[in-house]
Write an enzyme that holds these catalytic residues in place. Structure first.
Site, PDB file in Angstrom:
ATOM      1  N   SER A 114      43.271  32.873  38.338  1.00  0.00           N
ATOM      2  CA  SER A 114      44.488  33.531  38.792  1.00  0.00           C
ATOM      3  C   SER A 114      44.575  33.798  40.293  1.00  0.00           C
ATOM      4  CB  SER A 114      44.628  34.855  38.031  1.00  0.00           C
ATOM      5  OG  SER A 114      45.655  35.643  38.556  1.00  0.00           O
ATOM      6  N   HIS A 163      47.242  40.925  42.538  1.00  0.00           N
ATOM      7  CA  HIS A 163      45.867  40.457  42.327  1.00  0.00           C
ATOM      8  C   HIS A 163      45.346  39.556  43.451  1.00  0.00           C
ATOM      9  CE1 HIS A 163      42.713  39.565  38.957  1.00  0.00           C
ATOM     10  NE2 HIS A 163      42.333  40.504  39.806  1.00  0.00           N
ATOM     11  N   ASP A 188      49.565  30.262  36.553  1.00  0.00           N
ATOM     12  CA  ASP A 188      48.500  30.408  37.550  1.00  0.00           C
ATOM     13  C   ASP A 188      47.218  29.662  37.205  1.00  0.00           C
ATOM     14  OD1 ASP A 188      47.793  32.067  35.460  1.00  0.00           O
ATOM     15  OD2 ASP A 188      47.306  33.801  36.701  1.00  0.00           O
ATOM     16  N   ASN A 189      47.068  29.241  35.951  1.00  0.00           N
ATOM     17  CA  ASN A 189      45.890  28.468  35.519  1.00  0.00           C
ATOM     18  C   ASN A 189      46.090  28.095  34.060  1.00  0.00           C
ATOM     19  OD1 ASN A 189      44.556  31.628  36.037  1.00  0.00           O
ATOM     20  ND2 ASN A 189      44.843  30.909  33.935  1.00  0.00           N
ATOM     21  N   ASP A 206      51.293  33.992  33.665  1.00  0.00           N
ATOM     22  CA  ASP A 206      49.872  34.330  33.728  1.00  0.00           C
ATOM     23  C   ASP A 206      49.139  33.784  32.502  1.00  0.00           C
ATOM     24  OD1 ASP A 206      47.455  35.434  34.397  1.00  0.00           O
ATOM     25  OD2 ASP A 206      48.212  37.459  34.693  1.00  0.00           O
ATOM     26  N   ASP A 207      48.171  32.908  32.739  1.00  0.00           N
ATOM     27  CA  ASP A 207      47.318  32.348  31.676  1.00  0.00           C
ATOM     28  C   ASP A 207      48.089  31.536  30.636  1.00  0.00           C
ATOM     29  OD1 ASP A 207      45.218  33.560  32.928  1.00  0.00           O
ATOM     30  OD2 ASP A 207      44.671  34.886  31.275  1.00  0.00           O
TER      31      ASP A 207
END
Length: 551
Positions: free
Chosen positions: A136, A190, A356-357, A94-95
């Protein structure tokens, strides 16, 4: 000393050097010949080559018959040996930025060593041009539907119980379940909290994790993060009463979610460790099963606010909460990998490692990227993510700049399950367009090449840019507001602007996308514009969907 130029001598010198040059070209350098790297693939040269339509509702592909044939033979031989289809593990950070990991030049160099991640990456296919969506939730839905955000409709992350999600969409876990797979989701979801969008109702046999995103559980409780809310009983109570899940939960297929614990900042410290333990138990259970499995594992780390587990606090040379969480994520991945290794499952398991990004540059400390922009933007820094695929004995160790979108995981996994290529078109409604491209032969073929011709970028439900080979063409860009600092990297607080029509960048010579070559190299823009218009025609037949958006 005087230098004199002789054309005759130059010709003789070049002629003498040619055999040496040929020999050198055939032999990897010391750097690329070390164990784990068979050399670096050349990037695609697809700019003016046509892609092939294999089904009306699927993205056209670049075909490579030889690598397709080789791959299907390898898969058939493996299934004959194992007696079942391959397992698929998606490990989704994540991130985490492109340069946070050692295999992309980060790791130790940026104060958060990732030795175990790097070791596995060195034995797999490192994808230097793998793409997510700008944030995300759109990316997560893209993985599970094979669609860009413009088609699945989750354009922004849903916040505080905002309705909408995966309901009504055909998902990868459901299709794999139909093929006899055991489907397990662990960690961050999410993709909608409404019952119809929860993981146990969109194809997963079992789910352990939380429905939303890290900061939504802690930012209104932590006096160091948001004192104006956390220290106000009225304001914190207002947030508490909003209709969103505040728990670590468990659910089985078709059932109700059961709360395990309220997610406080203190509980958050142990969350990734708890989920890791659940993942290890799942892998141990599947080692005794004759069924293949799909494990979708979404970590909590390293999304703000980061609360590293106590044993990792201060463990990174960077001495930041983000760096400490990166060290923890290395160990989480290592434990799952070692469990597969211990159980003898690596020979029949495709592992996909990705994020995710890009990094969330608006909330320091945060991740890193060598590219322009960050999470929330379609500059390379927002969407180019650290990625590798690993499969013991099946994937040749190497690096490639062949373009891959995370939507490609959908048809690729279905190929492994027995639905290669155009067969995927028959698994979804005729009104559903699959933006993903089957990359099985790219991953498994000897010196395989990407089957994807172009990458398409989207901002707020609009086609913003397209990339082919090393060239990228923007029609919409994100810029900071005038009041923000000059070094601003871009994110959710920027403003979207339309370009004048000649914003073309060479990503090899200008990875910061700072010097457009559109006016000087007009021929490069023509095929890019053609590709953009071709996708706009797709959107006419398969219209955009917008169910979770910013306005």
């Amino acid at each position: 000393m005087e230098f004199s130029f002789s054309p005759k001598r130059l010709v003789v010198a070049v002629a003498a050097a040619l055999p040496l040059m040929a020999s050198a070209a055939d032999t990897p350098s010391t750097a690329t010949a070390r164990k784990g790297f068979a050399g670096y693939d050349h990037p695609n040269q697809y700019l003016v080559k046509p892609a092939t339509t294999i089904a009306d509702n699927m993205m056209p592909v670049m075909q490579h018959p030889a690598q397709d044939k080789e791959t299907q033979q390898k898969l058939a031989e493996l299934e004959k040996k194992t007696g079942k289809k391959p397992n698929v593990v998606v490990f989704l950070l994540d991130d985490v930025g492109w340069m946070d990991v050692g295999f992309n030049g980060g790791g130790v160099a940026v104060g958060n060593p990732t030795p175990d991640i790097d070791a596995v990456a060195s034995q797999g296919l490192i994808l230097t041009s793998a793409y997510s969506q700008p944030s995300s939730s759109p990316t997560r839905a893209t993985i599970l539907t094979g669609q860009y955000s413009i088609h699945h409709g989750i354009l922004m992350p849903p916040m505080y119980g905002q309705p909408g999600g995966l309901q009504g969409l055909t998902t990868l876990p459901q299709l794999l379940h139909d093929q006899g797979y055991v489907t397990q989701a662990i960690g961050k979801w999410h993709m909608g909290e409404n019952k119809e969008s929860q993981p146990q109702n969109v194809g997963f046999d079992d789910f352990r994790g939380f429905n939303s995103v890290s900061d939504m559980y802690t930012e209104w409780r932590d006096v160091h993060v948001n004192p104006e809310v956390a220290l106000s009983p009225d304001r914190s109570e207002y947030i508490k009463q909003l209709p969103f899940s505040k728990d670590d939960v468990h659910a089985v297929r078709g059932g109700e979610q059961q709360a395990i614990a309220d997610i406080t900042p203190k509980y958050m410290e142990d969350l990734d460790q708890r989920w890791m333990d659940y993942g290890v138990k799942f892998l141990d259970k599947m080692a005794k099963s004759d069924k293949p499995f799909f494990l979708y594992y979404g970590t909590r780390g390293c999304h703000f606010d980061n609360y590293p587990n106590a044993k990792y606090a201060g463990s990174s040379p960077a001495r930041t909460s983000y760096g400490d969480c990166m060290v923890e994520m290395n160990d989480v991945f290592a434990n799952l990998y070692k469990t597969l290794e211990k159980n003898g499952q690596l020979d029949n398991t495709l592992i996909v490692f990705t994020s995710d990004n890009g990094p969330e540059a608006e909330v320091p400390p945060h991740g890193r990227t060598p590219f322009r922009g960050a999470k929330g933007s379609t500059w390379e820094g927002g969407v180019r993510v650290p990625t590798f695929v690993y499969w013991k004995g099946m994937i040749q160790p190497r690096k490639s700049d062949g373009i891959v979108d995370l939507a490609d995981l959908f048809p690729t996994a279905l190929d492994l399950a027995g639905h290669p290529g155009a067969k995927v078109a028959n698994l979804v409604p005729k009104t559903t367009f699959i933006d993903g491209v089957d990359q099985t032969s790219f991953f498994l073929g000897t010196n395989g090449q990407s089957n994807r011709k172009a990458e398409h970028y989207f901002l707020n439900g609009k086609l913003a840019a397209v990339r082919m080979d090393e060239f990228k063409y923007h029609v919409l860009i994100q810029q900071p507001y005038a009041y923000t600092q000059s070094g601003y990297q871009g994110g959710f607080t920027g403003t979207v602007m339309q370009t004048a029509g000649s914003s073309v960048f060479n990503l090899y010579t200008d990875p910061q996308e700072s010097d457009s070559i559109g006016v000087r190299h007009i021929p490069m823009g023509v095929p890019l514009q053609t590709e953009m218009h071709a996708y706009m025609e797709i959107l006419k037949k398969y219209p955009p969907r917008a169910q979770i958006k910013s306005d």
